[in-house]
Design a protein around this motif. Structure first.
Motif, PDB file in Angstrom:
ATOM      1  N   ALA A   1      40.299  43.326 -21.930  1.00 50.04           N
ATOM      2  CA  ALA A   1      41.182  43.764 -23.598  1.00 50.04           C
ATOM      3  C   ALA A   1      42.425  43.995 -21.932  1.00 50.04           C
ATOM      4  O   ALA A   1      44.145  43.805 -22.246  1.00 50.04           O
ATOM      5  CB  ALA A   1      40.916  44.539 -23.889  1.00 50.04           C
ATOM      6  N   GLY A   2      42.309  45.279 -21.451  1.00 49.86           N
ATOM      7  CA  GLY A   2      43.266  45.537 -20.587  1.00 49.86           C
ATOM      8  C   GLY A   2      44.177  45.360 -20.103  1.00 49.86           C
ATOM      9  O   GLY A   2      45.205  44.959 -19.748  1.00 49.86           O
ATOM     10  N   TYR A   3      43.520  44.771 -18.730  1.00 53.35           N
ATOM     11  CA  TYR A   3      43.995  43.452 -17.268  1.00 53.35           C
ATOM     12  C   TYR A   3      44.995  42.860 -18.441  1.00 53.35           C
ATOM     13  O   TYR A   3      45.830  42.462 -18.244  1.00 53.35           O
ATOM     14  CB  TYR A   3      42.991  42.390 -17.346  1.00 53.35           C
ATOM     15  N   GLU A   4      44.275  41.868 -19.644  1.00 55.85           N
ATOM     16  CA  GLU A   4      45.202  40.982 -20.216  1.00 55.85           C
ATOM     17  C   GLU A   4      46.393  41.624 -20.721  1.00 55.85           C
ATOM     18  O   GLU A   4      47.468  40.880 -20.669  1.00 55.85           O
ATOM     19  CB  GLU A   4      44.363  40.273 -21.375  1.00 55.85           C
ATOM     20  N   GLN A   5      46.467  42.377 -21.808  1.00 59.38           N
ATOM     21  CA  GLN A   5      47.576  43.042 -21.837  1.00 59.38           C
ATOM     22  C   GLN A   5      48.755  43.466 -20.391  1.00 59.38           C
ATOM     23  O   GLN A   5      50.015  43.016 -20.810  1.00 59.38           O
ATOM     24  CB  GLN A   5      47.203  44.674 -22.663  1.00 59.38           C
ATOM     25  N   MET A   6      47.353  44.061 -19.490  1.00 57.46           N
ATOM     26  CA  MET A   6      48.798  44.279 -18.687  1.00 57.46           C
ATOM     27  C   MET A   6      49.343  42.847 -17.870  1.00 57.46           C
ATOM     28  O   MET A   6      50.356  42.742 -17.352  1.00 57.46           O
ATOM     29  CB  MET A   6      48.043  44.948 -17.241  1.00 57.46           C
ATOM     30  N   LEU A   7      48.838  41.973 -17.929  1.00 61.63           N
ATOM     31  CA  LEU A   7      49.840  40.584 -17.742  1.00 61.63           C
ATOM     32  C   LEU A   7      50.419  40.189 -18.606  1.00 61.63           C
ATOM     33  O   LEU A   7      51.057  39.417 -18.176  1.00 61.63           O
ATOM     34  CB  LEU A   7      48.369  39.488 -17.315  1.00 61.63           C
ATOM     35  N   ARG A   8      49.899  40.279 -20.053  1.00 61.62           N
ATOM     36  CA  ARG A   8      51.034  40.274 -20.699  1.00 61.62           C
ATOM     37  C   ARG A   8      51.881  40.439 -20.369  1.00 61.62           C
ATOM     38  O   ARG A   8      53.541  40.247 -20.861  1.00 61.62           O
ATOM     39  CB  ARG A   8      50.288  41.005 -22.231  1.00 61.62           C
ATOM     40  N   ILE A   9      52.436  42.104 -20.064  1.00 64.83           N
ATOM     41  CA  ILE A   9      54.042  42.872 -19.348  1.00 64.83           C
ATOM     42  C   ILE A   9      54.375  41.723 -18.165  1.00 64.83           C
ATOM     43  O   ILE A   9      55.426  41.696 -17.563  1.00 64.83           O
ATOM     44  CB  ILE A   9      53.118  43.931 -18.715  1.00 64.83           C
ATOM     45  N   VAL A  10      53.754  41.653 -17.248  1.00 63.20           N
ATOM     46  CA  VAL A  10      54.110  41.321 -16.014  1.00 63.20           C
ATOM     47  C   VAL A  10      53.908  39.814 -15.428  1.00 63.20           C
ATOM     48  O   VAL A  10      55.413  39.312 -14.779  1.00 63.20           O
ATOM     49  CB  VAL A  10      52.796  41.566 -14.484  1.00 63.20           C
ATOM     50  N   LEU A  11      54.114  38.987 -16.493  1.00 63.68           N
ATOM     51  CA  LEU A  11      53.637  37.782 -16.623  1.00 63.68           C
ATOM     52  C   LEU A  11      54.453  36.805 -16.036  1.00 63.68           C
ATOM     53  O   LEU A  11      55.883  35.971 -15.701  1.00 63.68           O
ATOM     54  CB  LEU A  11      52.737  36.473 -17.071  1.00 63.68           C
ATOM     55  N   PRO A  12      55.726  37.473 -18.000  1.00 60.65           N
ATOM     56  CA  PRO A  12      57.267  36.116 -17.703  1.00 60.65           C
ATOM     57  C   PRO A  12      58.085  37.153 -16.489  1.00 60.65           C
ATOM     58  O   PRO A  12      58.867  36.414 -16.381  1.00 60.65           O
ATOM     59  CB  PRO A  12      58.040  37.560 -19.410  1.00 60.65           C
ATOM     60  N   ASP A  13      57.688  38.382 -15.412  1.00 63.10           N
ATOM     61  CA  ASP A  13      58.711  38.769 -14.685  1.00 63.10           C
ATOM     62  C   ASP A  13      58.382  37.472 -13.526  1.00 63.10           C
ATOM     63  O   ASP A  13      56.974  38.166 -12.784  1.00 63.10           O
ATOM     64  CB  ASP A  13      58.972  39.869 -14.617  1.00 63.10           C
ATOM     65  N   THR A  14      58.963  36.997 -13.197  1.00 58.99           N
ATOM     66  CA  THR A  14      58.958  35.997 -11.938  1.00 58.99           C
ATOM     67  C   THR A  14      58.791  37.049 -10.579  1.00 58.99           C
ATOM     68  O   THR A  14      58.717  36.731  -9.399  1.00 58.99           O
ATOM     69  CB  THR A  14      60.066  35.016 -12.185  1.00 58.99           C
ATOM     70  N   GLN A  15      59.469  38.374 -11.023  1.00 58.26           N
ATOM     71  CA  GLN A  15      59.607  38.736  -9.671  1.00 58.26           C
ATOM     72  C   GLN A  15      58.416  39.829  -9.376  1.00 58.26           C
ATOM     73  O   GLN A  15      58.368  40.648  -8.882  1.00 58.26           O
ATOM     74  CB  GLN A  15      61.093  39.962  -9.346  1.00 58.26           C
ATOM     75  N   ALA A  16      57.787  39.616 -10.266  1.00 58.37           N
ATOM     76  CA  ALA A  16      56.094  40.399 -10.562  1.00 58.37           C
ATOM     77  C   ALA A  16      54.845  39.927  -9.948  1.00 58.37           C
ATOM     78  O   ALA A  16      53.656  40.062 -10.047  1.00 58.37           O
ATOM     79  CB  ALA A  16      55.921  40.965 -11.452  1.00 58.37           C
ATOM     80  N   LEU A  17      54.991  38.651  -9.091  1.00 55.57           N
ATOM     81  CA  LEU A  17      54.092  38.201  -8.975  1.00 55.57           C
ATOM     82  C   LEU A  17      53.109  38.685  -8.563  1.00 55.57           C
ATOM     83  O   LEU A  17      51.711  38.859  -7.859  1.00 55.57           O
ATOM     84  CB  LEU A  17      54.236  37.477  -7.746  1.00 55.57           C
ATOM     85  N   GLU A  18      52.980  39.430  -7.504  1.00 57.75           N
ATOM     86  CA  GLU A  18      52.622  40.894  -6.290  1.00 57.75           C
ATOM     87  C   GLU A  18      51.756  41.523  -6.815  1.00 57.75           C
ATOM     88  O   GLU A  18      50.220  41.678  -7.327  1.00 57.75           O
ATOM     89  CB  GLU A  18      53.042  41.650  -5.215  1.00 57.75           C
ATOM     90  N   LYS A  19      52.131  41.612  -8.580  1.00 61.19           N
ATOM     91  CA  LYS A  19      51.674  42.934  -9.947  1.00 61.19           C
ATOM     92  C   LYS A  19      50.480  42.054 -10.539  1.00 61.19           C
ATOM     93  O   LYS A  19      49.755  42.632 -10.182  1.00 61.19           O
ATOM     94  CB  LYS A  19      52.343  42.857 -10.614  1.00 61.19           C
ATOM     95  N   VAL A  20      51.145  41.014 -10.444  1.00 65.50           N
ATOM     96  CA  VAL A  20      49.972  40.302 -10.990  1.00 65.50           C
ATOM     97  C   VAL A  20      48.721  39.388 -10.467  1.00 65.50           C
ATOM     98  O   VAL A  20      47.964  39.504 -10.996  1.00 65.50           O
ATOM     99  CB  VAL A  20      50.224  38.445 -11.673  1.00 65.50           C
ATOM    100  N   VAL A  21      49.319  39.170  -8.882  1.00 65.93           N
ATOM    101  CA  VAL A  21      47.472  39.244  -7.832  1.00 65.93           C
ATOM    102  C   VAL A  21      46.916  40.720  -7.775  1.00 65.93           C
ATOM    103  O   VAL A  21      45.724  40.334  -8.556  1.00 65.93           O
ATOM    104  CB  VAL A  21      48.290  39.065  -6.589  1.00 65.93           C
ATOM    105  N   GLU A  22      47.315  41.453  -7.951  1.00 67.01           N
ATOM    106  CA  GLU A  22      46.698  43.478  -7.461  1.00 67.01           C
ATOM    107  C   GLU A  22      45.704  42.945  -9.178  1.00 67.01           C
ATOM    108  O   GLU A  22      44.732  43.352  -8.879  1.00 67.01           O
ATOM    109  CB  GLU A  22      47.670  44.281  -8.447  1.00 67.01           C
ATOM    110  N   ILE A  23      46.153  42.724 -10.637  1.00 69.17           N
ATOM    111  CA  ILE A  23      45.728  42.729 -11.568  1.00 69.17           C
ATOM    112  C   ILE A  23      44.318  41.691 -11.574  1.00 69.17           C
ATOM    113  O   ILE A  23      43.605  42.018 -12.112  1.00 69.17           O
ATOM    114  CB  ILE A  23      46.637  42.669 -13.140  1.00 69.17           C
ATOM    115  N   THR A  24      44.239  40.433 -11.446  1.00 68.18           N
ATOM    116  CA  THR A  24      43.818  39.535 -11.282  1.00 68.18           C
ATOM    117  C   THR A  24      42.414  39.653 -10.598  1.00 68.18           C
ATOM    118  O   THR A  24      41.668  39.134 -10.570  1.00 68.18           O
ATOM    119  CB  THR A  24      44.674  38.075 -11.173  1.00 68.18           C
ATOM    120  N   LEU A  25      42.451  39.966  -9.357  1.00 72.54           N
ATOM    121  CA  LEU A  25      41.689  40.382  -8.491  1.00 72.54           C
ATOM    122  C   LEU A  25      41.351  41.630  -9.061  1.00 72.54           C
ATOM    123  O   LEU A  25      39.723  41.147  -8.350  1.00 72.54           O
ATOM    124  CB  LEU A  25      42.737  41.077  -6.775  1.00 72.54           C
TER     125      LEU A  25
END
Length: 576
Positions: A350-374
């Motif tokens: 749940a925590g990771y999913e909520q963080m992804l909810r924040i960063v996924l719409p931001d195309t400039q935050a791909l590295e953060k998406v990578v960090e969270i999902t890894l």
């Protein structure tokens, strides 16, 4: 018939019932040799069913039946098979015959009652329960079952009598009281319904549960003054009772006194006497009230600070606070709360999913998406969502090889709760292979995706469009694309694809209609591809000047078409 195919959902719990081959009162008398053979085949049948070999079990039971058609155990087992095969009337006949052979068997009677109820044979069900109650008066569930079937049959007085009998046997209980209350209400005897609960209160004057129940029921019946009277009685006994606070909040809401409801919740949440779980429930209710009354949600923030001070190690508060900060559009603050939660609960997605909810719409935050999902994959390697979004981030970074590898890892390691999600993985793999110019492999993966989910609209769209670009299997492409526009008739991407397939089929007039619809519904975000398609269809339908106008717009948007400049120069459609 392939019985294994149909009997996977059979009532295997029958195996757990106390089965006796000699339990029937009357039946066929076998000689000793025949009896030994019968026993052998019956136990083999039961063992086969336990091992999931349903076809083998069914055949063995049929053989037993041919040896002794009066054996109750065989009859009940065969009835269960026929019931699972949806041959309900045949199953009913077998169950009835089993009960006839062993009339005192509780389990056989209950199985017969269950199927009779399913077939709406209410009188037979009533007869079975009444018979069983004479033999098994200690079986509490029978009184409730009998009351329910009487109620379904419209015999409400008899339903209440059944519950009265149970109450004499077991004493007062919430379930009995509430059922009688419901039945009296169905009989339009409202006063008698409330008297039923009052009689319990009179017998248990210090039990606040029944007084709260009475207040809640009066409140549901829009008798708010009477409800308040019972709540005040409870307040005299237990002023800090959490259930009373919730009831009072409901009362204030019902009487349209939202400020009082909010004040009640604030007081409870800041109290040190209440359990943290109850406070979290009240906080959720408080936030709902704030939103309903259009008050500033930031009013809740000090309450969270109070909760942090009282319960500094409970990170569920951080999770809820993060959600509230998201409602306030404080993404940075929300992210901090979710990070605290995931650090303390690394195995909770749940925590990771909520963080992804924040960063996924931001195309400039791909590295953060990578960090969270890894991190998510590291702690929850079976969760497919983290492979999916990691692969998507790599795809958007144009790291197609890495993205492909991640999706393949996901298919190998993740646990898919639904074929729909697995289908999306194959769809993404198909898209990647298309970008890598491996169209045959792309199409193979699209086929796998559609086998898992025939209604996967993005896959249907991409598959059909890429087929049209290769000018092959156009009838299949049109069929697939047709599904997408039927499902989403205003989706500009799907409309453009369908229009372009029609164009490739030579149906230019119809192609023009669909591509114009795509432009109409997608006018806020038109792509160069759609505009070039529109120019192409205008050119072949004789509107060359308008075609050039659309092609020039496509060029301004950065079209990568190899023939676009030639089209503009020659004022005619040129195939790529």
């Amino acid at each position: 018939m392939n019985y294994n195919k149909y009997i996977s959902g059979i009532i295997v719990s029958l195996v757990l019932f106390p089965v006796s081959l000699f339990s029937q009162v009357e039946g066929l008398i076998l000689d000793e040799t025949s009896r030994r053979k019968f026993d052998y085949f019956f136990y083999e049948a039961v063992n086969a069913k336990t091992l999931g070999k349903y076809a083998e079990s069914f055949d063995l039971l049929q053989h037993c039946y041919s040896m002794d058609s009066t054996n109750a155990s065989v009859l009940i087992e065969l009835g269960a098979y026929y019931s699972s095969l949806e041959e309900k009337n045949k199953a009913l006949d077998f169950f009835r015959r089993a009960v006839k052979q062993d009339p005192a068997n509780y389990y056989y009677n209950m199985i017969l009652a269950g199927l009779s109820k399913e077939l709406d044979l209410k009188e037979e069900v009533i007869e079975i329960y009444n018979y069983l109650l004479k033999t098994y008066p200690e079986k509490v569930e029978l009184y409730f079952e009998l009351a329910n079937v009487y109620g379904d049959n419209g015999e409400l007085d008899k339903a209440i009598q059944s519950l009265d009998s149970l109450q004499k046997y077991t004493g007062v209980s919430d379930a009995i009281t509430l059922n009688k209350f419901r039945l009296y209400n169905m009989m339009d005897k409202k006063d008698r319904a409330f008297e039923e609960i009052q009689s319990v209160i009179d017998k248990n004057p210090d039990n606040i549960r029944y007084k709260l129940l009475m207040g809640d029921l009066y409140l549901q019946d829009n008798q708010a003054d009477k409800a308040l009277d019972y709540y005040q009685q409870v307040k005299q006994i237990a002023p800090d009772e959490p259930s009373l606070i919730l009831s009072m909040v409901n009362y204030y809401e019902k009487t349209n006194n939202k400020p009082a409801a909010v004040e009640e919740l604030q007081k409870a949440i800041t109290s040190s006497k209440m359990e943290v779980e109850t406070k979290l429930q009240l906080l959720a209710r408080y936030i709902t009230l704030l939103r309903q009354s259009q008050q500033d949600i930031k009013t809740a923030n000090p309450l969270f600070q109070s909760m942090f001070e009282q319960h500094p190690n409970n990170t569920r508060i951080n999770m809820m606070y993060g959600d509230v900060l998201l409602l306030q559009e404080d993404k940075k603050g929300a992210m901090e709360q979710f990070e605290i939660y995931t650090k303390d609960n690394p195995a909770d997605p749940a925590g990771y999913e909520q963080m992804l909810r924040i960063v996924l719409p931001d195309t400039q935050a791909l590295e953060k998406v990578v960090e969270i999902t890894l991190t998510g994959i590291e702690h929850i390697p079976t969760a497919p969502q983290f492979y999916f979004y990691l692969g998507l981030a790599k795809f958007q970074q144009k790291k197609y090889g890495e993205a492909l590898s991640i999706y393949e890892q996901g298919l190998a390691n993740a646990e898919f709760q639904s074929p729909v999600i697995e289908s999306d993985f194959y769809g993404q793999i198909g898209d990647i292979h298309h970008f890598l110019k491996n169209n045959d492999t792309a199409f193979e993966n699209y086929e796998k995706a559609l086998k898992l989910n025939p209604q996967n609209l993005p896959v249907l769209n991409n598959y059909s469009y890429y087929l049209s670009l290769e000018r092959k299997s156009l009838d299949k492409a049109e069929q697939m694309s047709g599904i997408t526009i039927k499902a989403e008739p205003t989706n500009p991407t799907y409309l453009d694809t369908y229009g372009w397939i029609l164009f490739e089929q030579g149906a230019y007039t119809m192609a023009k209609i669909y591509i114009e619809k795509a432009i109409e519904y997608g006018k806020e975000d038109l792509t160069a591809e759609v505009l070039e398609h529109y120019g192409d269809v205008l050119a072949v339908t004789g509107e060359k000047e308008k075609a050039v106008e659309q092609w020039k717009k496509a060029k301004e948007l950065g079209s990568g078409s190899k023939t676009l400049n030639k089209k503009i120069k020659r004022k005619e459609y040129i195939k790529e």
